[in-house]
Design a protein around this motif. Structure first.
Motif, PDB file in Angstrom:
ATOM      1  N   ALA A 168       1.828   3.513   8.260  1.00  0.00           N
ATOM      2  CA  ALA A 168       2.470   2.630   6.543  1.00  0.00           C
ATOM      3  C   ALA A 168       2.124   0.821   6.920  1.00  0.00           C
ATOM      4  O   ALA A 168       1.759  -0.011   7.004  1.00  0.00           O
ATOM      5  CB  ALA A 168       4.051   2.218   7.007  1.00  0.00           C
ATOM      6  N   SER A 169       2.112   0.260   5.843  1.00  0.00           N
ATOM      7  CA  SER A 169       1.313  -1.180   5.309  1.00  0.00           C
ATOM      8  C   SER A 169       2.560  -1.905   3.971  1.00  0.00           C
ATOM      9  O   SER A 169       3.187  -1.082   3.928  1.00  0.00           O
ATOM     10  CB  SER A 169       0.285  -1.432   4.703  1.00  0.00           C
ATOM     11  OG  SER A 169       0.014  -0.563   3.217  1.00  0.00           O
ATOM     12  N   SER A 170       1.910  -2.957   4.026  1.00  0.00           N
ATOM     13  CA  SER A 170       2.986  -3.475   2.896  1.00  0.00           C
ATOM     14  C   SER A 170       2.233  -3.539   0.882  1.00  0.00           C
ATOM     15  O   SER A 170       0.997  -2.634   1.862  1.00  0.00           O
ATOM     16  CB  SER A 170       3.075  -5.240   2.792  1.00  0.00           C
ATOM     17  OG  SER A 170       1.743  -5.479   2.883  1.00  0.00           O
ATOM     18  N   ARG A 171       2.548  -3.192   0.085  1.00  0.00           N
ATOM     19  CA  ARG A 171       1.666  -3.687  -0.787  1.00  0.00           C
ATOM     20  C   ARG A 171       0.434  -4.682  -0.537  1.00  0.00           C
ATOM     21  O   ARG A 171      -0.541  -3.738  -1.230  1.00  0.00           O
ATOM     22  CB  ARG A 171       3.010  -4.144  -1.783  1.00  0.00           C
ATOM     23  CG  ARG A 171       1.406  -4.061  -3.194  1.00  0.00           C
ATOM     24  CD  ARG A 171       2.698  -4.879  -4.354  1.00  0.00           C
ATOM     25  NE  ARG A 171       4.068  -4.031  -4.812  1.00  0.00           N
ATOM     26  CZ  ARG A 171       4.794  -3.808  -5.188  1.00  0.00           C
ATOM     27  NH1 ARG A 171       4.802  -6.093  -4.323  1.00  0.00           N
ATOM     28  NH2 ARG A 171       5.985  -3.849  -5.724  1.00  0.00           N
ATOM     29  N   SER A 172       0.677  -5.841  -0.814  1.00  0.00           N
ATOM     30  CA  SER A 172      -1.226  -6.215  -0.717  1.00  0.00           C
ATOM     31  C   SER A 172      -1.976  -5.806   0.555  1.00  0.00           C
ATOM     32  O   SER A 172      -3.070  -5.991   0.681  1.00  0.00           O
ATOM     33  CB  SER A 172      -0.130  -7.815   0.464  1.00  0.00           C
ATOM     34  OG  SER A 172       0.054  -7.466   0.876  1.00  0.00           O
ATOM     35  N   ASP A 173      -1.509  -5.316   1.608  1.00  0.00           N
ATOM     36  CA  ASP A 173      -2.568  -4.657   2.389  1.00  0.00           C
ATOM     37  C   ASP A 173      -2.299  -3.467   2.158  1.00  0.00           C
ATOM     38  O   ASP A 173      -3.339  -2.842   3.743  1.00  0.00           O
ATOM     39  CB  ASP A 173      -1.753  -4.686   4.259  1.00  0.00           C
ATOM     40  CG  ASP A 173      -1.763  -6.027   4.374  1.00  0.00           C
ATOM     41  OD1 ASP A 173      -2.699  -7.216   4.249  1.00  0.00           O
ATOM     42  OD2 ASP A 173      -0.705  -6.439   5.183  1.00  0.00           O
TER      43      ASP A 173
END
Length: 244
Positions: A17-22
């Motif tokens: 899982a990641s942030s939107r930017s990554d």
């Protein structure tokens, strides 16, 4: 016939899982109702923000050697409304993501990898309009020859052997392979062997052992081929592995 297990085993990756930017994987839909997955294999953070985003993930391909990654298009779209099983998988992912549970990160990583396999399967089933590995694996006849090369790279193959694996005449096999994969069968085999050889050298394997493993007549012949492909001697990759 399994078209991707050897590739998945040889080229490890991590999905988390990641942030939107990554992110390079984005799940879209309504709350509790995932409807689409978009995957950007070559560029992270390319997804345009919408109000339908449910989950973001990042794929770490552990290097740039993975042939499947290189063969994928810039954007992969997976319609979940046409695949209830994958939709159910993502609903489990969303539950693990939103509820703090023991081992949640471990579960998410494993489920993310399953999702990636399903995306790859879907791409191969659909095929590709562009020559390359995806188009070759999508062809039932060519895929038998490609999988044979993947599974047995150290065998001394020739075009007739591979044509027999595909169940085609030699001339038809060479013609179809060039049209679908975009290179000759021996050219593909040579590239595959050198990709595996580079991977092994980076793990610290000896040059002479690697040359034998991939059916080169001598370490000198292997060194020439390797230098032509990567513009460096194979010993350089092995030394780098020992330093690391």
């Amino acid at each position: 016939m399994d078209r991707i297990t050897t590739l998945m085993n040889r080229f490890h990756r991590t999905v988390r899982a990641s942030s939107r930017s990554d992110a390079d994987i984005v799940v879209l839909g309504e709350q509790g109702n995932p409807q689409e997955v978009r995957f950007y294999p070559h560029d992270r953070g390319q997804h345009l923000p919408t109000e339908r985003e449910l989950w973001f993930a990042q794929v770490d391909w552990t290097g740039n050697l993975n042939p499947l990654q290189r063969a994928l298009p810039k954007e992969v779209r997976f319609d979940l409304t046409a695949c209830a099983e994958t939709q159910a998988l993502i609903q489990v992912i969303l539950q693990e993501h939103t509820q703090a549970r023991c081992g949640g990160h471990w579960v998410l990583n494993r489920l993310g990898d399953v999702l990636l396999v399903r995306l790859l399967r879907d791409q191969i089933d659909k095929g590709s309009t562009k020559p390359g590995l995806i188009a070759g694996l999508a062809d039932e006849r060519l895929s038998r020859a490609i999988v044979a090369m993947h599974d047995h790279p150290g065998r001394v193959w020739n075009n007739q052997d591979l044509a027999s694996e595909a169940g085609l005449s030699l001339s038809r096999f060479n013609e179809l392979f060039a049209a679908q994969v975009g290179e000759t069968p021996m050219g593909y085999l040579r590239k595959w062997r050198l990709t595996l050889a580079r991977q092994d050298l980076q793990k610290g394997d000896r040059v002479d052992a690697v040359s034998r493993r991939y059916a080169y007549g001598s370490p000198e012949a292997f060194t020439r081929a390797y230098r032509k492909a990567y513009d460096e001697a194979p010993i350089a990759a092995r030394k780098a592995a020992n330093v690391a």
